[in-house]
Scaffold this motif. Structure first.
Motif, PDB file in Angstrom:
ATOM      1  N   THR A   1       0.661  -1.046  -0.117  1.00  0.00           N
ATOM      2  CA  THR A   1      -0.001   0.101   0.003  1.00  0.00           C
ATOM      3  C   THR A   1       0.778   1.196  -0.246  1.00  0.00           C
ATOM      4  OG1 THR A   1      -0.113  -0.223   2.456  1.00  0.00           O
ATOM      5  CG2 THR A   1      -1.906  -1.116   0.925  1.00  0.00           C
ATOM      6  N   VAL A   2       2.185   1.133  -0.184  1.00  0.00           N
ATOM      7  CA  VAL A   2       2.891   2.353  -0.779  1.00  0.00           C
ATOM      8  C   VAL A   2       3.482   1.998  -1.967  1.00  0.00           C
ATOM      9  CG1 VAL A   2       3.921   2.571   1.827  1.00  0.00           C
ATOM     10  CG2 VAL A   2       5.060   1.191   0.181  1.00  0.00           C
TER      11      VAL A   2
ATOM     12  N   CYS B   1       0.048   0.291  -6.693  1.00  0.00           N
ATOM     13  CA  CYS B   1       0.079   1.515  -5.949  1.00  0.00           C
ATOM     14  C   CYS B   1       0.192   2.817  -6.424  1.00  0.00           C
ATOM     15  CB  CYS B   1       0.698   1.402  -4.384  1.00  0.00           C
ATOM     16  SG  CYS B   1       0.089   2.615  -3.356  1.00  0.00           S
TER      17      CYS B   1
ATOM     18  N   VAL C   1       4.001  14.033   0.210  1.00  0.00           N
ATOM     19  CA  VAL C   1       4.247  12.513   0.117  1.00  0.00           C
ATOM     20  C   VAL C   1       5.420  12.388   1.242  1.00  0.00           C
ATOM     21  CG1 VAL C   1       3.602  11.781  -2.134  1.00  0.00           C
ATOM     22  CG2 VAL C   1       5.908  12.878  -1.973  1.00  0.00           C
ATOM     23  N   GLU C   2       5.710  11.126   1.512  1.00  0.00           N
ATOM     24  CA  GLU C   2       6.985  10.947   2.315  1.00  0.00           C
ATOM     25  C   GLU C   2       7.582   9.874   1.561  1.00  0.00           C
ATOM     26  OE1 GLU C   2       6.489  10.868   7.053  1.00  0.00           O
ATOM     27  OE2 GLU C   2       6.640   8.753   6.136  1.00  0.00           O
TER      28      GLU C   2
ATOM     29  N   PHE D   1       9.984   4.400  -1.972  1.00  0.00           N
ATOM     30  CA  PHE D   1       8.950   3.791  -1.575  1.00  0.00           C
ATOM     31  C   PHE D   1       7.878   5.270  -1.400  1.00  0.00           C
ATOM     32  CE2 PHE D   1      12.073   0.748  -0.367  1.00  0.00           C
ATOM     33  CZ  PHE D   1      11.439  -0.475  -0.814  1.00  0.00           C
TER      34      PHE D   1
ATOM     35  N   THR E   1       4.970   7.469  -0.013  1.00  0.00           N
ATOM     36  CA  THR E   1       3.299   7.172   0.948  1.00  0.00           C
ATOM     37  C   THR E   1       2.876   8.556   0.468  1.00  0.00           C
ATOM     38  OG1 THR E   1       4.648   5.922   2.368  1.00  0.00           O
ATOM     39  CG2 THR E   1       2.706   6.791   3.051  1.00  0.00           C
ATOM     40  N   ASP E   2       1.409   8.477   0.448  1.00  0.00           N
ATOM     41  CA  ASP E   2       0.762   9.834   0.257  1.00  0.00           C
ATOM     42  C   ASP E   2       0.252  10.113   1.744  1.00  0.00           C
ATOM     43  OD1 ASP E   2      -1.231  11.606   0.057  1.00  0.00           O
ATOM     44  OD2 ASP E   2      -2.645  10.581  -1.663  1.00  0.00           O
ATOM     45  N   ILE E   3       0.846  11.270   2.102  1.00  0.00           N
ATOM     46  CA  ILE E   3       0.470  11.709   3.579  1.00  0.00           C
ATOM     47  C   ILE E   3      -0.784  12.804   3.496  1.00  0.00           C
ATOM     48  CG2 ILE E   3       2.508  10.983   4.549  1.00  0.00           C
ATOM     49  CD1 ILE E   3       3.533  14.021   4.302  1.00  0.00           C
TER      50      ILE E   3
ATOM     51  N   ARG F   1      -2.738  12.390   6.445  1.00  0.00           N
ATOM     52  CA  ARG F   1      -2.186  12.606   7.879  1.00  0.00           C
ATOM     53  C   ARG F   1      -2.136  14.168   8.115  1.00  0.00           C
ATOM     54  NH1 ARG F   1       3.879  10.860   8.009  1.00  0.00           N
ATOM     55  NH2 ARG F   1       3.174   8.842   7.089  1.00  0.00           N
TER      56      ARG F   1
END
Ligand code: ADP
Length: 396
Positions: free
Chosen positions: A23-24, A41, A104-105, A122, A124-126, A129
């Motif tokens: 999921t990343v 993803c 993103v991270e 990698f 990740t949509d933040i 958050r």
């Protein structure tokens, strides 16, 4: 230690599943910056089909403004590759196919395939958050503000209390000792022929009690107006008659030889809150009288002029005036000028007057020369109906 079986190099199916279902977003990028591999993803996050990404420069996924610097950073990464977060401490953004950006991270890793160095990102949509953080931050800010305001109000209340105690202990003493001494004297004037003396002292007691009531009333009025509890109730009334009644009311306060000169210009009927206006003018007139000497005149000039659609009222005296350097403080709570300290007062009247005038959508100003006198000027709009009922009646 042996590698777990699920991740052993032979277990290709396991790696595929990790890649497929992560999921990343996972991107594999060549040292030249081309996208070699992307997982589903990534497609979901960026809105591209798999085929649209393969072989493209990685900068396709970077917002335009950061593309040049990204190329530079990418080269730097391949010179010294190691597993680390990207842009540590920075707010990173990525760019979707439709041009929109999202926070993103990203963490970076690397490996080699047939001697070709490859980087793995990698992603990740933040957004969620960050939204949550922003909401939390806004809530904290709001609560802090509320807290600061209530602390300030608390501080102000405490301050008010101590200033009230200081003022009350000073201002209550004079009328209270007058009451006490007059009472003692009344007791001693028992004979019928001392009726006059008795009456004089009873009047002194009455005046002192009135004085105390005025102090309390002022304090309560201030609290009420500051709490926003004063409601405006306008009514149609004759301003000229109203002013004459007021003058009669303050007549008892006049010192030896003092008198009030009254001039009126304009229409008589106005629509206004009578109670508030009475309070304002009583305060200004009684100050005019209080801060003037015997034989001096207090002027009340009213101009209810339709041309300007406003009422201008001036209360002018020829009294002690206000020292120039103190004039800026005049409307502050409990403020009393140095030349007024031996004259009774609370320093609240003008604060209340100013707030009342503002409640009437009006404006107050003054000018003053020490030992020559003071003029207070209040202006407020002439409300509708003010003149319609009485369009012909002008009085000079
Ligand atoms: P108080 O008269 O009870 O002291 P006010 O708020 O009405 O309180 O006035 C504040 C101060 O402004 C007074 O103490 C006095 O120093 C000054 N002041 C107000 N009106 C006049 C005036 N007409 N002439 C001279 N000084 C005035």
């Amino acid at each position: 230690m042996d590698e777990p079986k699920a991740l052993s190099l032979e277990n290709e199916a396991g790696f595929k599943a990790l890649f497929q279902y992560a999921t990343v977003g996972i991107l594999v990028v060549s040292s030249g910056g081309r996208i070699e591999l992307s997982n589903p993803c990534v497609e979901k996050l960026f809105g591209y089909e798999k085929a649209e990404l393969s072989g493209q420069m990685i900068e396709l996924l970077v917002p335009e403004a950061f593309r040049d610097s990204h190329v530079h950073h990418r080269d730097g990464y391949f010179e010294r590759p190691k597993a680390r977060p990207m842009g540590y401490g920075l707010n990173l953004f990525a760019r979707k196919k439709d041009g929109t950006q999202f926070p993103v991270e990203i963490s970076l890793g690397h490996y080699q395939l047939d001697n070709e160095p490859l980087a793995v990102a990698f992603v990740t949509d933040i957004t969620e958050r960050q939204r949550f953080n922003d909401e939390l931050e806004a809530k904290v800010k709001e609560r802090t503000l509320e807290l600061t305001q209530s602390l300030e109000r608390e501080k102000e209340l405490n301050d008010m209390k101590s200033r009230f105690v200081a003022m009350a202990s000073h201002e209550f003493r004079t009328p209270l000792s007058a009451i006490l001494s007059s009472l003692t004297l009344v007791e001693s004037y028992m004979k019928a022929e001392q009726e006059d003396k008795r009456k004089r002292h009873i009047n002194r007691i009455r005046a002192s009690v009135k004085n105390l009531t005025v102090i309390l009333d002022e304090f309560l009025s201030l609290d009420k107006v500051e709490q926003g509890k004063v409601e405006i109730e306008r009514e149609l009334f004759d301003l000229y008659d109203f002013a004459e009644d007021l003058m009669e009311e303050v007549n008892g306060m006049l010192k030896q030889g003092q008198h009030i000169r009254f001039s009126y210009n304009g229409f008589r009927n106005i629509m206004q809150d009578k109670r508030i206006l009475r309070n304002i003018l009583l305060n200004l007139l009684s100050n005019g009288i209080k801060y003037s000497g015997e034989q001096q005149t207090v002027h009340l000039d009213i101009d209810a002029n339709v041309g300007d659609r406003k009422v201008v009222i001036k209360v002018r005296d020829e009294g002690i005036g206000i020292p120039h350097e103190e004039q800026k403080n005049l409307f502050s709570k409990f403020y009393r000028a140095k030349n007024a300290t031996n004259i009774q007062g609370t320093g609240l009247g003008l604060t209340i007057v100013k707030q009342y005038v503002e409640l009437l959508n009006g404006h107050i100003s003054f000018r003053s020369e020490p030992n020559q006198g003071t003029t207070f000027i209040i202006e407020f709009p002439l409300n509708d109906h003010g003149y319609e009922n009485d369009p012909t009646d002008r009085r000079q």
